[in-house]
Design a protein around this motif. Structure first.
Motif, PDB file in Angstrom:
ATOM      1  N   TRP A 101      31.225 -13.413  29.032  1.00 24.37           N
ATOM      2  CA  TRP A 101      31.873 -13.571  30.339  1.00 24.37           C
ATOM      3  C   TRP A 101      31.308 -12.606  31.375  1.00 24.37           C
ATOM      4  O   TRP A 101      31.281 -12.929  32.571  1.00 24.37           O
ATOM      5  CB  TRP A 101      33.375 -13.400  30.199  1.00 24.37           C
ATOM      6  N   GLY A 102      30.869 -11.444  30.935  1.00 26.34           N
ATOM      7  CA  GLY A 102      30.277 -10.507  31.896  1.00 26.34           C
ATOM      8  C   GLY A 102      29.067 -11.099  32.589  1.00 26.34           C
ATOM      9  O   GLY A 102      28.890 -10.959  33.805  1.00 26.34           O
ATOM     10  N   ARG A 103      28.233 -11.779  31.824  1.00 32.70           N
ATOM     11  CA  ARG A 103      27.044 -12.418  32.414  1.00 32.70           C
ATOM     12  C   ARG A 103      27.452 -13.530  33.384  1.00 32.70           C
ATOM     13  O   ARG A 103      26.847 -13.683  34.450  1.00 32.70           O
ATOM     14  CB  ARG A 103      26.162 -13.000  31.310  1.00 32.70           C
ATOM     15  N   ALA A 104      28.455 -14.295  33.012  1.00 29.79           N
ATOM     16  CA  ALA A 104      28.901 -15.374  33.899  1.00 29.79           C
ATOM     17  C   ALA A 104      29.452 -14.820  35.204  1.00 29.79           C
ATOM     18  O   ALA A 104      29.172 -15.347  36.296  1.00 29.79           O
ATOM     19  CB  ALA A 104      29.959 -16.220  33.189  1.00 29.79           C
ATOM     20  N   LEU A 105      30.248 -13.753  35.121  1.00 27.93           N
ATOM     21  CA  LEU A 105      30.813 -13.170  36.338  1.00 27.93           C
ATOM     22  C   LEU A 105      29.739 -12.510  37.190  1.00 27.93           C
ATOM     23  O   LEU A 105      29.852 -12.489  38.425  1.00 27.93           O
ATOM     24  CB  LEU A 105      31.900 -12.161  35.967  1.00 27.93           C
ATOM     25  N   ASP A 106      28.689 -11.992  36.550  1.00 28.68           N
ATOM     26  CA  ASP A 106      27.570 -11.434  37.324  1.00 28.68           C
ATOM     27  C   ASP A 106      26.940 -12.501  38.212  1.00 28.68           C
ATOM     28  O   ASP A 106      26.451 -12.195  39.305  1.00 28.68           O
ATOM     29  CB  ASP A 106      26.511 -10.858  36.380  1.00 28.68           C
TER      30      ASP A 106
END
Length: 251
Positions: A162-167
């Motif tokens: 999810w961190g990559r998606a939110l980035d």
């Protein structure tokens, strides 16, 4: 609006007698109101997960409902100071317990996992995000040690995915891509939902800019529900949900 809703909460709470978990819960109307608000936010973050999966075309290896649950607890950890995040985690965990106690038999055919499993997943990921400071949370909420030892790794998986998606959607100037679309508030619980979600939309727009508009509606649905409609790229928060949360609030 808040005062009237607190009165309704007090009346409903006085009549409610469900079984409850081991953790003591403050029985004041203000605390029940906090429980309602926390669960509305958790539900909204869950539906935001579905929206991001759809809008960003994210690959999901497993159940989409599980992925949306993970985003909800990930955002609770990421967005709030520790004391507030802990209270939100307790409240939303109790929300799953309330659903489990009030829905009868487990529908194993449903796309959502059993509420008790969702409860432990929430507790595990929240604990795993900060195990040094949240050992008391894990103990209070009954997280078995056999599961707890893996929770930091589970959180890291959530942060990596999810961190990559939110980035992808984080923008230094934010945006206006999340917009309130349809409003039909006919109850104090509905007004509470509208006010809370409107504030959350404003906060999210300060951080994120999506590649297309995400619509949010707060409307009656004739049931306590919330859902994401991919046909219209729209999150619907049903006004009945706040009243249902009052009914299942812990004693």
């Amino acid at each position: 609006m808040i005062n009237k809703f607190l009165v309704l909460i007090a009346m409903a709470y006085a009549l409610a007698t469900p079984a409850r978990a081991e953790v003591e819960f403050d029985k004041t109307p203000d605390e029940v109101l906090g429980y309602v608000e926390s669960n509305l936010l958790g539900i909204f973050y869950h539906e935001l997960g579905h929206a991001l999966i759809d809008i960003l075309g994210l690959p999901i290896f497993g159940q989409e409902e599980d992925a949306a649950d993970v985003l909800s607890v990930f955002l609770i950890d990421a967005f709030y100071e520790e004391d507030t995040a802990v209270q939100l985690a307790y409240d939303t965990a109790f929300g799953f317990l309330g659903e489990a106690e009030n829905t009868g038999d487990v529908a194993f055919w449903d796309v959502h996992g059993p509420d008790l499993q969702r409860y432990y997943n929430l507790v595990c990921i929240f604990y795993g995000a900060n195990p040094d400071e949240r050992d008391d949370v894990a103990q209070d909420l009954g997280l078995p040690q056999d599961r707890a030892e893996y929770c930091p790794d589970e959180y890291e998986q959530a942060a990596d995915s999810w961190g990559r998606a939110l980035d992808e959607v984080t923008h230094p100037k934010g945006g206006k891509s999340i917009q309130m679309h349809d409003v039909d508030v006919v109850s104090d619980g509905g007004q509470l939902t509208l006010d809370l979600i409107s504030d959350e939309i404003a906060a999210l727009n300060m951080e994120f800019r999506l590649p297309e508009t995400l619509r949010v509606s707060v409307i009656p649905c004739e049931e306590a529900n919330a859902f994401y409609d991919p046909q219209y790229a729209e999150i619907v928060m049903c006004t009945e949900f706040a009243d249902w949360l009052v009914e299942i609030a812990p004693e």
